[in-house]
Scaffold this active site. Structure first.
Site, PDB file in Angstrom:
ATOM      1  N   ASP A 257       2.409   3.980  -3.447  1.00  7.88           N
ATOM      2  CA  ASP A 257       3.256   2.808  -3.637  1.00  7.88           C
ATOM      3  C   ASP A 257       4.653   3.292  -4.044  1.00  7.88           C
ATOM      4  O   ASP A 257       4.883   4.474  -4.305  1.00  7.88           O
ATOM      5  CB  ASP A 257       2.652   1.829  -4.661  1.00  7.88           C
ATOM      6  CG  ASP A 257       3.169   0.400  -4.428  1.00  7.88           C
ATOM      7  OD1 ASP A 257       4.190   0.239  -3.719  1.00  7.88           O
ATOM      8  OD2 ASP A 257       2.567  -0.560  -4.943  1.00  7.88           O
TER       9      ASP A 257
HETATM   10  C1  NOJ Z   1       5.677  -2.242  -4.158  1.00  9.10           C
HETATM   11  C2  NOJ Z   1       4.474  -3.097  -3.930  1.00  9.10           C
HETATM   12  O1  NOJ Z   1       3.522  -2.899  -4.957  1.00  9.10           O
HETATM   13  C3  NOJ Z   1       3.806  -2.865  -2.585  1.00  9.10           C
HETATM   14  O2  NOJ Z   1       2.856  -3.872  -2.399  1.00  9.10           O
HETATM   15  C4  NOJ Z   1       4.812  -2.836  -1.473  1.00  9.10           C
HETATM   16  O3  NOJ Z   1       4.159  -2.617  -0.250  1.00  9.10           O
HETATM   17  C5  NOJ Z   1       5.836  -1.763  -1.749  1.00  9.10           C
HETATM   18  N1  NOJ Z   1       6.514  -2.060  -2.984  1.00  9.10           N
HETATM   19  C6  NOJ Z   1       6.849  -1.602  -0.632  1.00  9.10           C
HETATM   20  O4  NOJ Z   1       7.722  -2.671  -0.621  1.00  9.10           O
END
Ligand code: NOJ
Length: 715
Positions: A257
């Protein structure tokens, strides 16, 4: 040696680490770190993946630099958060779950994939499969709701929808199952906080949807930001390597993430970026999203002998293989090269309306307030959500068309052309201004009906949007009281349309309003869908995929709790209950009214005694005793009353829908493979235990509304 292996042989360490890196192009901002200009890194081959870039022209331009100007010409993989539609916005995932319609779950993902691919993109960070039982957690909106079995069905449908029959198709994108795993039970419902749950809850509630996604061939998996019992998922060897790759055989890409590898330092398991990168690599994370930990940390880790080049190669191979499966080596421009036909776009819009209509949950309808009569003279549309077109899209609509979503006011005006429709906001969604409330309430007096549009702003749910008091925000409760008081005096019925990304604490509203329609955030076609239901053009058919509590103190509240040794008994003081509140929810899981009125009779189960390889046929007669045609969702739950491990009071094992005209009776049929009755025994191995299993069938998880039978397992 195949081409991918040969390519690997030609790569420098810097080029390898580039394939293991994904940075943002900052079209959309989805995290706290903004990357600088990535173009030079693409050109010199040290950046292999991007996120947050959209538009075929921009994507192809970047792709051209990677393919034509970098030394090895490896195409980029570009991902984007397509959470509930890309340009055309479908209902938020929690709302889509409420449709209980696998066909729709798959179709909306398919259409979203088409739009995503038309923008040149090859990857999405969806579906989000985190089961949520704490409504304070804002990310409840992104997921399947409270039930693991439902999450499994959604996982399958979404992976099929996004990835299509073949990942290499020009309209397919790689799906990413996220956030692996057990992100939902964050402490206090606070986003990114610690998680500490039992092994059983992990395995029974939080892992099955991911196992289903892997089984459906999901291309990628994203570990959660959070830690589980002290071990951040981004470095969780036991779950990533042993379970995901080992037990499930997942051989796709694990993408971290946003900045999560660097955050291992904050978690307190790494002293610096070198250690953080080492831990993530050892756990099998292939792509570092936004932390710059692999590019900066792994060269040092290599030098110090903390990691080996073989461990790096393993990741690079997985990334290159995914690019190959996506057809990027064959033709990096295949996505986004052909314009979509107008008919395809129009059909998608119809699908958005259908999905939105079916996501609406009618929570209350006293005295047949709804549908609104066609001959209404004057309708008063009040509230801050009546004209808020941006809010209709909900959170995570990053690339949604700038064109306004249909508002409730616009939808009602086109559905009721001969009625006079007046509008006042009354008060804003949040804030303390009450100056418009009195005038708004005055509008009620001379009306035939009031439609009161209330709820959260889109940004009040989603990532980093936990709420400690998930009630109506701002001064909306004051607006409700003023409008309801005035309407009661004038004898005008009040219909509340409630927007939110989670269940809200609305017991009083539910008690006082004549009708309540839960709308979640319906997307691009919001107002049309709501007007269709309010005016009776469609009968509401959505069912809540999350239990709605009476008060915040009841959470976590979910239908599949265990019995306790002292089940609630109001006559017995020493039983499991509150002194100040019943245990029962405001709305049980699966609840939702329609314009029909359904009764159930003659539940049959065949065979009554079954073996492991059997499939039990369950049938029930359903009669629509109402005056209008409608669709009923029929749920199948089981209860294993005596087992080696205490089982939940009810477990969802099936659902089906039946449409019946006024007065009509039909038979709803459900199939229950005995295999579905397996559970994790004392040693966490799946077991099928001999004896009775109860079968419960009905309209929702309220035990009082279920018909019951049983089947004897001979295993
Ligand atoms: C953080 C989020 O937790 C995740 O769900 C997302 O795909 C990513 N950012 C990318 O934007």
């Amino acid at each position: 040696m195949n081409t991918i292996d040969k390519l690997l042989g030609r790569m420098t360490v810097a080029e390898k680490l580039g394939q293991m890196t994904m940075t943002s192009a900052s079209y959309a901002v989805t995290g706290p770190v903004i990357a600088g200009d990535s173009t030079e890194s693409i050109r010199n081959g040290t950046l292999g993946n991007l996120l947050n870039l959209v538009g075929a022209k921009h994507v192809h331009e970047m792709q051209r630099i990677a393919v034509d100007e970098s030394r090895l010409g490896i195409p980029l993989m570009i991902g984007f958060d397509v959470i509930h539609g890309h340009r055309t916005i479908f209902p938020v995932p929690l709302g889509e779950a409420a449709t209980f319609e696998p066909r729709l779950w798959e179709l909306t993902a398919r259409e979203a994939a088409r739009e995503t691919a038309a923008d040149g993109l090859a990857m999405t960070f969806a579906p989000m499969l985190d089961v949520s039982r704490d409504l304070r957690w804002g990310r409840t909106v992104e997921g399947p709701g409270e039930d693991p079995w439902l999450a499994v069905q959604i996982a399958r449908a979404k992976v099929r929808g996004f990835q299509g029959a073949d990942l290499a198709q020009a309209d397919s994108v790689a799906a990413t199952a996220k956030h692996f795993c057990a992100y939902g039970p964050v402490m206090g419902g606070r986003d990114y906080a610690s998680v500490d749950i039992s092994e059983r809850t992990l395995r029974e509630v939080h892992l099955p949807a991911f196992a289903a996604a892997v089984d459906a061939g999901v291309a990628s998996i994203m570990p959660a930001f959070t830690e589980l019992g002290g071990i951040p998922l981004t470095m969780h060897k036991a779950l990533l390597r042993d379970y995901l790759r080992g037990e499930l055989g997942f051989d796709g890409v694990i993408v971290s993430d946003y900045n999560a590898i660097r955050e291992l330092i904050h978690h307190g398991v790494a002293g610096d970026i070198v250690e953080a990168a080492t831990l993530a690599l050892k756990a099998g994370v292939d792509i570092d999203m936004m932390a710059e930990a692999y590019r900066h940390g792994l060269p040092v880790a290599l030098e110090r002998g903390l990691v080996t080049i073989a461990e790096i190669d393993e990741c690079v191979l997985r990334v290159l293989r995914l690019k190959e499966r996506l057809g990027l080596f064959d033709d990096p421009y295949r996505r986004g090269s052909t314009a979509e036909a107008a008919e395809a776009i129009a059909a998608r819009r119809r699908l958005a309306r259908e999905a939105a209509t079916k996501s609406l949950v009618l929570a209350k309808n006293s005295g047949g307030t709804l549908p609104l009569r066609k001959d209404l003279r004057r309708v008063c549309v009040i509230g801050p959500l009546a004209t808020a077109w941006r809010e209709m899209r909900g959170p995570w609509a990053a690339a949604g068309y700038e064109e306004p979503s249909i508002t409730v006011l616009a939808g009602l005006r086109s559905a009721l052309p001969s009625a006079e429709i007046v509008h006042a906001e009354g008060t804003a969604i949040s804030g303390t201004d009450t100056s418009g409330i009195a005038a708004a309430a005055e509008l009620v007096a001379d009306s035939d009906a009031v439609v009161l549009c209330l709820g959260e702003a889109a940004e009040m749910s989603g990532e980093a949007a936990s709420r400690s008091s998930p009630e109506l925000p701002g001064e909306q409760r004051a607006l409700v009281e003023a409008v309801l008081d005035r309407a009661a005096r004038a004898k005008v019925p009040v219909v509340v349309v409630l927007f939110s990304g989670r269940p809200l604490i609305v017991s009083r509203l539910m008690e006082r309003a004549d009708a309540v329609l839960i709308a979640w955030f319906p997307g691009t076609e919001a107002g049309n869908a709501i007007a269709d239901v309010l005016t009776g053009r469609a009968s509401p058919s959505g069912r809540t995929p999350v239990t709605w509590p009476r008060a915040l103190g009841q959470i976590p509240i979910f239908y599949s709790q265990r019995n306790s040794g002292r089940p609630e008994n109001p006559q017995d003081h020493f039983t499991s209950k509150y002194l100040d509140l019943p245990n029962t929810p405001l709305l049980p899981f699966g609840f939702g009214l329609s314009y029909g009125r359904f009764s159930y009779a003659n539940l049959t189960v065949s065979p009554e005694s079954a073996r492991a390889s059997d499939t039990i046929e369950v049938a029930v007669e359903v009669t629509n005793q109402g005056a209008r045609a409608a669709e009923e969702t029929v749920f199948l739950f089981i209860r294993d009353r005596v087992a080696s491990v205490a089982r939940p009071l009810l477990e969802l094992k099936g659902f089906t829908k039946i449409s019946l005209g006024a007065g009509e009776t039909g038979t709803a049929r459900l199939r229950l493979p005995v295999e579905e009755l397996r559970f994790l025994g004392l040693d966490f191995e799946p077991v099928l235990e001999p004896g009775d299993v109860e079968i419960h069938v009905g309209p929702c998880a309220d035990p009082a509304q279920l018909l019951s039978s049983r089947v004897l397992l001979r295993v």
